[in-house]
Write a protein that holds these residues in place. Sequence first.
Motif, PDB file in Angstrom:
ATOM      1  N   THR A 173       0.826  -1.210   0.000  1.00 19.02           N
ATOM      2  CA  THR A 173       0.000   0.000   0.000  1.00 19.02           C
ATOM      3  C   THR A 173       0.859   1.258   0.000  1.00 19.02           C
ATOM      4  O   THR A 173       1.812   1.372   0.772  1.00 19.02           O
ATOM      5  N   TRP A 174       0.481   2.219  -0.867  1.00 14.62           N
ATOM      6  CA  TRP A 174       1.108   3.541  -0.903  1.00 14.62           C
ATOM      7  C   TRP A 174       0.039   4.581  -0.562  1.00 14.62           C
ATOM      8  O   TRP A 174      -1.088   4.534  -1.078  1.00 14.62           O
ATOM      9  N   HIS A 175       0.385   5.515   0.320  1.00 10.35           N
ATOM     10  CA  HIS A 175      -0.550   6.528   0.812  1.00 10.35           C
ATOM     11  C   HIS A 175      -0.253   7.859   0.104  1.00 10.35           C
ATOM     12  O   HIS A 175       0.817   8.448   0.298  1.00 10.35           O
ATOM     13  N   ILE A 176      -1.202   8.313  -0.704  1.00 15.27           N
ATOM     14  CA  ILE A 176      -0.995   9.514  -1.523  1.00 15.27           C
ATOM     15  C   ILE A 176      -1.715  10.705  -0.896  1.00 15.27           C
ATOM     16  O   ILE A 176      -2.915  10.635  -0.583  1.00 15.27           O
ATOM     17  N   ASN A 177      -0.996  11.799  -0.752  1.00 15.38           N
ATOM     18  CA  ASN A 177      -1.593  13.043  -0.249  1.00 15.38           C
ATOM     19  C   ASN A 177      -2.288  13.745  -1.407  1.00 15.38           C
ATOM     20  O   ASN A 177      -1.655  14.300  -2.295  1.00 15.38           O
ATOM     21  N   THR A 178      -3.618  13.708  -1.423  1.00 13.09           N
ATOM     22  CA  THR A 178      -4.383  14.296  -2.522  1.00 13.09           C
ATOM     23  C   THR A 178      -5.120  15.560  -2.110  1.00 13.09           C
ATOM     24  O   THR A 178      -6.038  16.024  -2.808  1.00 13.09           O
ATOM     25  N   ALA A 179      -4.759  16.151  -0.991  1.00 10.23           N
ATOM     26  CA  ALA A 179      -5.427  17.375  -0.535  1.00 10.23           C
ATOM     27  C   ALA A 179      -5.315  18.457  -1.607  1.00 10.23           C
ATOM     28  O   ALA A 179      -4.217  18.793  -2.067  1.00 10.23           O
ATOM     29  N   GLY A 180      -6.455  18.997  -2.023  1.00 14.21           N
ATOM     30  CA  GLY A 180      -6.477  20.055  -3.016  1.00 14.21           C
ATOM     31  C   GLY A 180      -6.242  19.603  -4.441  1.00 14.21           C
ATOM     32  O   GLY A 180      -6.165  20.435  -5.353  1.00 14.21           O
ATOM     33  N   LEU A 181      -6.157  18.291  -4.657  1.00 16.76           N
ATOM     34  CA  LEU A 181      -5.887  17.770  -6.003  1.00 16.76           C
ATOM     35  C   LEU A 181      -7.133  17.124  -6.598  1.00 16.76           C
ATOM     36  O   LEU A 181      -7.867  16.402  -5.918  1.00 16.76           O
ATOM     37  N   ASN A 182      -7.336  17.373  -7.883  1.00 16.79           N
ATOM     38  CA  ASN A 182      -8.439  16.745  -8.612  1.00 16.79           C
ATOM     39  C   ASN A 182      -8.001  15.459  -9.296  1.00 16.79           C
ATOM     40  O   ASN A 182      -8.815  14.566  -9.539  1.00 16.79           O
ATOM     41  N   SER A 183      -6.707  15.360  -9.601  1.00 13.85           N
ATOM     42  CA  SER A 183      -6.211  14.175 -10.304  1.00 13.85           C
ATOM     43  C   SER A 183      -4.756  13.927  -9.935  1.00 13.85           C
ATOM     44  O   SER A 183      -4.037  14.842  -9.524  1.00 13.85           O
ATOM     45  N   VAL A 184      -4.343  12.666 -10.073  1.00 21.57           N
ATOM     46  CA  VAL A 184      -2.951  12.289  -9.854  1.00 21.57           C
ATOM     47  C   VAL A 184      -2.544  11.268 -10.918  1.00 21.57           C
ATOM     48  O   VAL A 184      -3.380  10.554 -11.476  1.00 21.57           O
ATOM     49  N   THR A 185      -1.245  11.241 -11.182  1.00 20.61           N
ATOM     50  CA  THR A 185      -0.669  10.237 -12.082  1.00 20.61           C
ATOM     51  C   THR A 185       0.324   9.402 -11.288  1.00 20.61           C
ATOM     52  O   THR A 185       1.257   9.924 -10.690  1.00 20.61           O
ATOM     53  N   VAL A 186       0.082   8.100 -11.277  1.00 18.70           N
ATOM     54  CA  VAL A 186       0.954   7.158 -10.574  1.00 18.70           C
ATOM     55  C   VAL A 186       1.759   6.408 -11.629  1.00 18.70           C
ATOM     56  O   VAL A 186       1.197   5.877 -12.581  1.00 18.70           O
ATOM     57  N   LYS A 187       3.081   6.401 -11.465  1.00 18.15           N
ATOM     58  CA  LYS A 187       3.941   5.681 -12.391  1.00 18.15           C
ATOM     59  C   LYS A 187       4.777   4.656 -11.623  1.00 18.15           C
ATOM     60  O   LYS A 187       5.245   4.933 -10.521  1.00 18.15           O
ATOM     61  N   TYR A 188       4.963   3.506 -12.248  1.00 15.95           N
ATOM     62  CA  TYR A 188       5.816   2.479 -11.639  1.00 15.95           C
ATOM     63  C   TYR A 188       6.207   1.450 -12.700  1.00 15.95           C
ATOM     64  O   TYR A 188       5.592   1.362 -13.766  1.00 15.95           O
ATOM     65  N   LYS A 189       7.234   0.693 -12.390  1.00 14.32           N
ATOM     66  CA  LYS A 189       7.670  -0.399 -13.241  1.00 14.32           C
ATOM     67  C   LYS A 189       7.391  -1.720 -12.535  1.00 14.32           C
ATOM     68  O   LYS A 189       7.444  -1.801 -11.301  1.00 14.32           O
TER      69      LYS A 189
END
Length: 580
Positions: free
Chosen positions: A84-100
Amino acid sequence: MNITPGNAAGLPKISYTVSFPEAQAHYVDVEMNITGLAQPSLDVKMPVWAPGSYLVREFAKNIEAFSVSANGKQVSAPKINKNTWHINTAGLNSVTVKYKVYAFELSVRTSFIDVSHAFLSTTGIFLFPKGMLNQPSTITIKPYKDWNKVSTSLEMVKGDVFTRTAPNYDILYDSPLEIGTQDVFTFDAAGVNYEVAMYGGGNYDKERLKVDMAKIIEAETAVFGENPNKHYTFIVHNKARNGGGLEHLSSTVLGASREGYTNERTYHGFLSLVAHEHFHLWNVKRLRPIALGPFDYDNENYTTNLWIAEGFTAYYQNIILRYADLSNTETFLGDMAGDINTVENQPGAKVQPLSESSFDAWIKSYRPNENSYNTGISYYDKGAVIGMLLDLEIINSTNGKSSLNDVMKYMYNTYYKGLKRGYTDAEFKAGFEKFAGKKLDDFYAKYINGLDAINYDKYLGYAGYKLSDELASTSEPTLGVFTNQRNIITTVVRDGAGWVDGLNVGDQITAIDDTPVTDLNAVIKGKKVGDKIVVTVTRDAQAFKIPVTLQRNNTFKYTITEIPNATPQQLAVRKKWLKL
């Protein structure tokens, strides 16, 4: 079918892009875009197991280069536990997660990538947002070099073969993708379009496969009365030596030996595998134990009923070939005798009840050790045997009116279609009793939850058959161990000579009675039961001399044979059972 993905009002929209800039190094790059957020934080998670394969495999171990960004800036996203990864999305409408993801294990349950193809077992590829398992998603594939085909049960978006959609994560995680230049052929059976994607080449005959696979599909559909798919995909990985399969809702992945299709025995095995995994589209994927769905992708999902889910499917893989006239009576009875021999020759069958074998699959079945032979039994093998016994019991009790097929169809219609949920152990037992016309408390106490010796002749006798042991009159000596080609002990059989007198797994047998050993089996066969010998072994780089008293080899070699002068009742049961 081409569809345009929908999205529940007010909930985030999720999409993925997968690309293969380092296919030669076995990596897939994943970009996950989540839009429409309205929350201060978001957890994204990787499943720890793949449904159908009951082992926590920790797929997150293959993730690297994890990052999150929004509006061109990096976003804080610490890892808070193993998956599990915990993303701080306060004030955000969208996020991009990248990984290999590193993928270099070609099995039916794990992903593999090289320059020839990509097989994406989706539970180990795609992260999911916590609390959003019911959300739809789209997957855009950017193929490597000359890859031009995608084989999957996921629907295309607007006719684009490289853009697929899933209505929820249970579907996404139940829909592996084969991407490359695989050989694809199609056929129709039971009103459904079937695609077969062959990777790795092979000496298969497409036209013969189309005919024989269609026969299997029609015979299985007849058991349940309907085929719930619109289309279905077989992904077949052909290697020098390969086997195994994993079921999915509208597809399956099979392992096969690429040059085995012209060998009748190997081909029979492949058709059995087809029958097994395809039967799962009803039994397990729709008619299922109540614990197996909705899935918990973070933890084990325990059930005592894998002997029905997997064991009965192992029984049906044999009898379906008989129904479809792809095997004769002798071959079918030989297959069932093989299951009986496996059960009766394994000491663990006297230690672990069948229901416990199912429950403990997570810690035992998929993690065998050198003593597993002595402590456990496979819910596949014993479950197949129990399926045969119950089939014969129902046919005999109803004078041929009903069979196990009727139980399976009733349970499918009642729980999957009617109640739209899984079944409990008690509910399936009630289903058996409904068609057998009798209580099965004693049967369950002895054979499902207990360790009683199975009375095979009682049940086989209903159809005019009996068990015969070809080794009953023999008296061969044995050390009670299994060894490899270097005479290193791999298993010590419970209560055998080696067990009693102290031989260990890992011991390398170098001499018997001070005579160097090359052919261990030949040396032991030259002895007699009760002979006292001295076994010299190398253990931890030291030599030990261990006195051992040879015992009789108690291995069974059962065959199912006809009873002379079978009665009309027995012949009627036989006819119903084997569809003669």
